[in-house]
Design an enzyme around this catalytic site. Structure first.
Site, PDB file in Angstrom:
ATOM      1  N   GLU A   1       0.766  -1.195  -0.004  1.00 47.66           N
ATOM      2  CA  GLU A   1       0.004   0.109   0.110  1.00 47.66           C
ATOM      3  C   GLU A   1       0.873   1.353   0.047  1.00 47.66           C
ATOM      4  OE1 GLU A   1      -4.113  -1.158   2.324  1.00 47.66           O
ATOM      5  OE2 GLU A   1      -2.302  -0.992   3.625  1.00 47.66           O
TER       6      GLU A   1
HETATM    7  C1  ACM Z   1      -2.173  -5.040   4.153  1.00 48.54           C
HETATM    8  O1  ACM Z   1      -3.376  -5.489   4.416  1.00 48.54           O
HETATM    9  N1  ACM Z   1      -1.960  -3.870   3.850  1.00 48.54           N
HETATM   10  C2  ACM Z   1      -0.914  -6.322   4.105  1.00 48.54           C
END
Ligand code: ACM
Length: 488
Positions: free
Chosen positions: A298
């Site tokens: 992310e």
């Molecule tokens: C995640 O759930 N950002 C690995």
């Protein structure tokens, strides 16, 4: 309840035509006097003693008396490193395994076989169990960054992991909201960024000696600890501690919200590479495991080249310590060193790059959000947890096949299964456990039990026998309406 209600289901269970084994004052655990065997014998005596509510002795000689629980290493046993064979008869129990981990699995199986009746007699049916895991990596990832969980809380979780034959505790140690591991070369990380947590709740961190305590406690129960330092995103705690990691040179403010994707390292700042090298060297100094997790998820505000450069720098820093790299699935979009493990979590993206990474040699650890993210709500009415990956009732966490999660992935590239629990909404051990139980047992069976032996109705009947133990130990659980739970 089926007479033999083991979770996860073993490879083979043969009921013997014989009287049960009774656990009483005569019960003794017998091993050869080698240090690692003595440690596992003491664990066995402790667990059995607590089930039967009486002290169980350890001895070094099998004099053929009634009541012996014999533990033996047998290098010839089929089924790989963690295989074990357990034979329970009226007068004795024989447990053989290729390794200490295999002995721990067999002891847990014996423990699950023991029940106490109304006359307070504790016994196990006469059986022969032959067992070995499907996957070598059977994990649970815990986010200790959004909310902090003390060593004593993690010991309870490690005990549960061992009870369901899970063998990797992955600790998500850093995120925007807090930094949870002492890093001697960068003392500000814990001095300035450990006290915070989501919503202004109290934080905390593991000192080097806390971490060592955890590693030893886990190892004695057949559980490895894999530390995660999440980079190059999810780094506000680092940027708050060291302004040299930001373009302005100024430290960022503390962050206690639950947004993701906004914080990042910068490849072109001179402080960044030494920071990554020092942090991963210090992690390796306290963590004996062969793997270190670099995060990588992310990063929403970085171009792909800079992301790839930072993943490469973090990976090189890990590999310089002699360890292998694990990262969240986003790292599959960068060139990966052989042996790297990609942890799959978000089923939304195109599968093609993952298939290509597998074909180039990457291994996959399966944590699909809609099955294995145990912070998702069970249903609309669940008070805690999130819902971005959907609702996950017990059956959802059980009924899935790791090799078909990514379309086109070669099945042999899947090396394991890991549950994950993120703690934005989970503030303490009861809240954490209420999300783990009963689903942790379901994911454990996905990881341990051969695909052809898995069946929801069969699991549903077996898992019902787990709740009396949770109740006796005071462990919070979700009484899923899909199961007719037994009570202590
Ligand atoms: C995640 O759930 N950002 C690995």
């Amino acid at each position: 309840m089926p007479q033999i209600a083991l979770v996860p289901r073993p490879r083979s269970v043969e009921v013997l035509d014989a009287a049960p084994f009774v656990l009483d004052q005569a019960t003794t655990v017998v091993v050869e006097p080698r240090p690692e065997l003595i440690q596992v014998a003491v664990l066995a005596a402790d667990l059995l003693g607590r089930v039967g509510d009486q002290a169980v002795q350890v001895r070094y000689r099998d004099a053929g008396e009634r009541g012996v629980v014999m533990l033996r290493i047998d290098d010839q046993l089929d089924g790989g490193d963690e295989a074990y064979r357990l034979v329970v008869r009226a007068d004795r129990v024989d447990l053989e395994a290729r390794s200490i981990a295999g002995l721990v699995h067999g002891i847990i199986t014996l423990r699950q076989l023991l029940t106490t009746d109304r006359q307070r007699v504790t016994s196990a049916p006469a059986v022969r169990v032959e067992d070995a895991p499907r996957y070598a990596w059977r994990g649970l990832s815990i986010d200790v960054a959004r909310h902090f969980f003390r060593v004593d809380d993690l010991k309870v979780v490690i005990g549960l992991m061992a009870h369901y034959k899970l063998n990797v505790l992955h600790l998500h140690l850093t995120d925007d909201q807090g930094w949870r591991l002492q890093i001697p070369s960068r003392p500000n990380l814990t001095r300035l960024s450990a006290a915070s947590a989501v919503d202004g709740d109290p934080g905390g961190f593991y000192s080097s000696s806390d971490f060592t305590t955890l590693v030893h406690y886990a190892a004695a129960r057949g559980v490895r600890v894999v530390p995660e330092i999440d980079v190059p995103g999810h780094v506000n705690a680092a940027l708050h501690a060291y302004g040299e990691l930001t373009p302005s040179g100024e430290p960022t403010d503390e962050y206690t919200g639950i947004e993701v994707g906004f914080s990042r390292l910068h490849a072109d700042l001179p402080a960044t590479t030494p920071f990554l090298q020092d942090v991963f060297a210090d992690v390796a100094a306290v963590s004996p495991d062969a793997y270190i997790h670099i995060g990588g998820d992310e990063v929403l505000t970085m171009d792909p080249d800079e992301y790839a450069a930072l993943v490469a720098t973090a990976s090189a820093a890990v590999r310089a310590t002699g360890r292998q790299v694990v990262g969240w699935q986003e790292i599959a979009h960068t060139p990966l060193a052989p042996g790297t493990i990609v942890q799959f979590w978000d089923p939304r993206p195109d599968p093609a790059p993952f298939v290509a990474a597998a074909k180039a040699g990457a291994k996959f650890l399966m944590s699909p959000g809609s099955k294995a993210y145990l912070d998702m709500k069970y249903d609309r009415d669940t008070k805690l947890g999130l819902e971005w990956a959907g609702h996950i009732e017990l059956r959802d966490s059980y009924d899935w096949e790791p090799t078909t999660v990514i379309e086109g992935l070669p099945p042999e590239s899947v090396i394991g299964v890991e549950a994950a629990v993120w703690t934005e909404t989970l503030r303490d051990l009861p809240e954490l456990l209420s999300m783990l139980l009963p689903r942790l047992a379901a994911v454990a069976e996905v990881a341990w039990t051969a695909a052809e032996l898995r069946d929801w109705d069969d699991f549903r009947a077996r898992v019902a026998s787990q709740s009396p133990m949770w109740e006796r130990l005071g462990l919070a659980y979700h009484a899923s309406p899909q199961v007719d739970w037994e009570h202590a």
